[in-house]
Design an enzyme around this catalytic site. Structure first.
Site, PDB file in Angstrom:
ATOM      1  N   HIS A 210     -14.338 -35.855 -63.113  1.00  0.00           N
ATOM      2  CA  HIS A 210     -12.915 -35.774 -62.742  1.00  0.00           C
ATOM      3  C   HIS A 210     -12.042 -35.876 -63.995  1.00  0.00           C
ATOM      4  O   HIS A 210     -11.042 -35.175 -64.122  1.00  0.00           O
ATOM      5  CB  HIS A 210     -12.549 -36.866 -61.742  1.00  0.00           C
TER       6      HIS A 210
ATOM      7  N   LEU B 192       7.214 -22.470 -64.956  1.00  0.00           N
ATOM      8  CA  LEU B 192       6.158 -22.563 -63.944  1.00  0.00           C
ATOM      9  C   LEU B 192       6.470 -23.648 -62.907  1.00  0.00           C
ATOM     10  O   LEU B 192       6.878 -24.756 -63.266  1.00  0.00           O
ATOM     11  CB  LEU B 192       4.831 -22.903 -64.640  1.00  0.00           C
TER      12      LEU B 192
ATOM     13  N   ASP C  82     -13.342 -27.119 -57.966  1.00  0.00           N
ATOM     14  CA  ASP C  82     -14.571 -27.693 -57.415  1.00  0.00           C
ATOM     15  C   ASP C  82     -15.637 -27.834 -58.506  1.00  0.00           C
ATOM     16  O   ASP C  82     -15.659 -27.069 -59.466  1.00  0.00           O
ATOM     17  CB  ASP C  82     -15.079 -26.769 -56.288  1.00  0.00           C
TER      18      ASP C  82
END
Ligand code: FPP
Length: 278
Positions: free
Chosen positions: A52, A146, A35
């Site tokens: 962004h 991962l 956020d």
């Protein structure tokens, strides 16, 4: 995506990373609510999309650092069901950014042994994004390091509603009985089927909300709120979140003494942890 790379891991980073690993309690699954991209940009007099774009740099650094730390699952809330309500321009720029990030980063993800998964209403994404996503999923499917879960057009309520619809269908079809419905059965119908619940939820930008993220799966997750905006959140802050997590006592509804006893008897410990989902 910008061709600018995030700074390489420094020797000091390596030292901190080793300390965390040696402490032996690295979270298996970290979920992140990224956020503050818009506020980061606004503070600098830049358009929201600049936030962004810089956020993608953080994604790159955090994915790399998570792999190096031996974290098995990292779930990023990249686009929520509610994000469709944003201005059209921002939505289409976000979709383009996502598409380019997937296209440009897949080779690097492969080199780093990262496997990509997606959760959410993927069919609602533009076709070009779906294609890049499925391409990244296919190209990385043999990777064993991962697991990177991208939550796209996702919300916790969507996930639960979807699961309930499928359960009702299977009960009608006779594949399962209504008495079979338990919490572990519900978990098998969620988009995170077979993925362990997050141990740690990180939210950036100082906000204390879950924002319709993994509502079911976060039941016993530890929460770390960082004051940094997502574009500022790099591996140092991740190390800080993990260090903080390592000092938590996860009681899963039990009392401290039971956990201490369980620690003294490691076979009992694994038993308690296995039955802790109540
Ligand atoms: C929240 O900031 C962020 C988003 C809605 C999008 C997150 C997307 C990225 C970081 C880029 C793509 C991701 C990947 C996985 C490559 P906000 O816009 O809500 O910020 P604000 O609260 O300050 O307005």
């Amino acid at each position: 995506m910008s061709s600018r790379r995030v700074k390489q891991q420094t020797d000091a980073d390596k030292k901190l990373q080793e300390e965390l690993i040696n402490s032996g309690n690295i979270p298996n699954h970290i979920a992140v609510i990224m956020d503050g991209n818009g506020r980061w940009a606004k503070k600098r007099g830049l358009p929201r999309i600049a936030g962004h774009k810089e956020g993608v740099e953080s994604v790159r650094d955090i994915v790399e650092a998570s792999g190096q730390l031996g974290i098995k699952y990292l779930t990023l809330y990249a686009f929520s069901t509610e994000n469709w309500k944003r201005p059209k321009d921002e939505v289409s720029m976000l979709m383009r950014l996502l598409m380019r990030a997937l296209r440009n980063e897949t080779d690097k993800l492969c080199q780093n042994n990262v496997r990509v998964h997606a959760i959410g209403d993927i069919a609602s994404l533009p076709n070009e994004v779906q294609n890049e996503l499925y391409d990244a999923i296919k190209k990385t499917k043999k990777n064993t390091g991962l697991n990177l879960l991208l939550a796209l057009s996702y919300s916790g309520r969507w996930d639960i509603t979807n699961a309930l619809e499928k359960i009702v269908e299977d009960v009608k079809r006779g594949t399962i009985k209504s008495t079979d419905v338990t919490d572990s059965l519900i978990a098998q119908y969620l988009s995170t089927k077979d993925i362990p619940d997050p141990d740690l939820l990180i939210r950036t930008s100082g906000e204390f909300r879950i924002s319709n993220f993994l509502l079911w799966q976060l039941a016993y997750s530890e929460i770390f709120i960082s004051d940094l905006y997502w574009p500022e959140f790099r591996r140092r802050e991740l190390y800080r979140a993990i260090k903080d997590y390592q000092h938590r006592e996860r009681r899963f509804g039990m009392v401290s003494e039971q956990l201490k006893e369980a620690k003294r008897n490691s076979s009992l410990s694994s038993k308690i942890y296995r039955s802790a989902a109540f």
